[in-house]
Scaffold this active site. Structure first.
Site, PDB file in Angstrom:
ATOM      1  CB  CYS A  13      -2.235   0.145   8.397  1.00  0.00           C
ATOM      2  SG  CYS A  13      -0.753   1.092   8.338  1.00  0.00           S
ATOM      3  CG  ASN A  57      -0.360   0.042   2.510  1.00  0.00           C
ATOM      4  OD1 ASN A  57       0.796  -0.339   2.667  1.00  0.00           O
ATOM      5  ND2 ASN A  57      -1.092   0.514   3.488  1.00  0.00           N
ATOM      6  CB  VAL A  93       1.179 -12.180   7.579  1.00  0.00           C
ATOM      7  CG1 VAL A  93       2.606 -12.522   7.180  1.00  0.00           C
ATOM      8  CG2 VAL A  93       0.197 -12.716   6.547  1.00  0.00           C
ATOM      9  CD  GLU A 131       2.324  -0.122  11.074  1.00  0.00           C
ATOM     10  OE1 GLU A 131       1.225  -0.189  11.647  1.00  0.00           O
ATOM     11  OE2 GLU A 131       2.439   0.127   9.865  1.00  0.00           O
ATOM     12  CD  GLU A 157       7.983   0.575  10.309  1.00  0.00           C
ATOM     13  OE1 GLU A 157       9.143   0.577   9.861  1.00  0.00           O
ATOM     14  OE2 GLU A 157       7.037   0.039   9.748  1.00  0.00           O
TER      15      GLU A 157
END
Ligand code: UN1
Length: 496
Positions: A284, A152, A232, A250, A464
């Site tokens: 997200c 994305n 995942v 994340e 991050e």
């Protein structure tokens, strides 16, 4: 004939040992093949990791300001190539050009920030409890770092990870998402052209099951940074934990925007439209729940639906288009399923709720901008991440209820409140359980120099962005220098 792209291993462009490739398809026009990419396997990962381990020997000794200068040059090259890289990204990912230009810009911003970090990477000095003894902390690189990145933000997210890791003196192997490998290859090319030595950055394309797993498990990989789904991420985190590797995850979000009855409603509408349908809802950080005060809910919902209906959907390369396709058929399937679930749960689809398949839309993966009203906090549509252009509207009776609904989900990435009441704004900043809170702005739009990430199932405690990423990609060493010329025993020679 579409161009074939190769892996970058040890400074060489090489084909996968598997001999296999996969096609990268434009989601707006399926007959447009962006390129063929290497369907790599464990052997390719092994070669890349070994190249990175070799390069680490010299890269870790390269002065950090010199490492930063390479990043600065890469940022300049990205600036020069911004338009081309944005077009490549729209072709492979679908989001509109203004947004892919923004994605490249985010990598440029990150390069400039991390270039400066080359002259900071601050540690501390602190007094020793003993005489004639010096104490300090220094940041050390971790070693070979493995990155697994999503489709994305095909350049921005790899840049957050890679540039932070590189300035700290690590070497990297990155596996980009199969839907968007070209943007990572473009980023790597800019870094190589900027003078990054061979082997410091390696790119291996292919599936998560083959390349991702091999990367996480490789004994020479010392840290893993993953962005993607919570499902995942859990697997990646479990594998890394079993191998005692630091691992930054994340993951998902179900981001709420609260609209109070005193809000500037037009501003909130602008924010909702951008937050929910920017990037076709595939962030997200996307606004996926709007918690509106009952007093303004009807007006707000009607206006939002009208604005959503008026959005121009189409090929992101067309400058007139406001919302591009979803990235692939599976995402269309998910959006469709969640609209069915919402209907079955008793919510109302006010606009949209279906894939777009007429005319030119038939060539790609398009979904109508969708507003769902009458949503209750415990419905699946209010709890689970859709990752498509589907936004739920929930009503609340006041501020406390709004906060309760906002926090009543498994995720905690981004949040927003629209209000003109400064007291409520500050309470929201304090009480919303999330890594990010916006006041009078939508849930999307984080800037690279602030920590990015969330709580609960969104992340595992790392951040991050800016200094957050520096924290993850460096490890502390505490150094004690005793210049007393005698044995001094901490905790024992207390001078009493
Ligand atoms: C993401 O959705 O995975 O804050 C990242 C934002 C962007 C980054 C989003 N700068 O919306």
């Amino acid at each position: 004939m579409a161009k074939t792209y190769l892996n970058l291993i040890g400074g060489q462009l090489v084909a996968a040992r598997t001999g296999k490739t996969f096609s990268n398809i434009n989601p707006a026009r399926r007959e447009d093949v962006v390129g063929e990419f290497q369907a790599s396997g464990a052997e390719d990962v092994d070669l890349a990791v070994k190249a990175a381990a070799e390069a680490f020997k010299t890269w870790r000794l390269t002065p950090a300001p010199r490492r930063g200068e390479i990043l600065l040059r890469a940022g300049q090259l990205l600036q020069e190539r911004k338009e081309q890289y944005a077009r490549d990204m729209t072709r492979e990912m679908g989001k509109v050009l203004v947004e892919t230009r923004g994605d490249v810009q985010e990598a440029i911003d990150c390069a400039l920030y991390m270039a400066g970090e080359g002259r900071r990477l601050f540690g501390h000095t602190t007094p020793s409890e003993l005489q004639n003894k010096f104490a300090m902390t220094v940041r050390m690189p971790v070693g070979v770092c493995g990155m697994i990145t999503p489709w994305n933000f095909p350049m921005a997210i790899p840049s957050w990870k890679l540039l932070a890791a590189l300035v700290c003196g690590n070497t990297c192997v990155i596996k980009p998402a199969n839907d968007t490998p070209l943007s990572t290859i473009n980023l790597a090319q800019a870094l190589v052209d900027a003078g990054l030595p061979a082997g410091v950055l390696n790119v291996v394309t292919g599936s998560g099951a083959k390349v991702g797993t091999a990367l996480v498990e490789h004994p020479l990989v010392r840290a893993i940074s993953f962005t993607g789904s919570s499902e995942v991420g859990r697997t990646v985190g479990q594998a890394a934990a079993g191998l005692y590797k630091p691992c930054s995850l994340e993951m998902g979000g179900k981001n709420a925007m609260i609209v109070m009855d005193d809000a500037n409603l037009d501003l909130a509408l602008d924010g909702a439209l951008w937050g929910a349908f920017g990037t076709t809802g595939q962030r997200c950080t996307a606004t996926s729940r709007i918690i509106v005060h009952r007093a303004v809910a009807k007006e707000f919902t009607e206006k939002l639906a009208a604005r959503a209906r008026a959005l121009k959907v189409g090929d992101g390369l067309d400058e007139q288009v406001q919302m591009g396709p979803q990235v692939n058929a599976a995402q269309i399937e998910t959006s469709t399923q969640y609209c069915t679930i919402a209907r079955e749960e008793g919510a109302q689809i006010v606009t949209g709720g279906h894939a777009l398949t007429e005319g030119a839309f038939a060539q790609g993966h398009f979904f109508a901008a969708t507003v769902v009203a009458g949503v209750k906090p415990k419905m699946r549509i209010a709890q689970e991440e859709v990752f498509g252009p589907v936004v739920s509207v929930l009503e609340c009776g006041g501020f406390d209820e709004a906060i309760e609904i906002a926090n009543d989900i498994p995720y905690g990435l981004s949040t927003a409140i629209y209000t003109r009441n400064v007291n409520l704004a500050f309470r929201a900043m304090r009480d919303l359980e999330a890594g990010i809170t916006y006041v009078n702005a939508p849930t999307i739009g984080a800037e690279v120099h602030l920590p990015f990430g969330g709580v609960k199932q969104t992340g595992n405690g790392h951040r991050e962005g800016g200094i957050g990423a520096i924290e993850f990609f460096s490890t502390w060493k505490s150094v004690y220098v005793d210049y007393s010329d005698k044995l001094q025993r901490a905790q024992i020679d207390t001078g009493e």
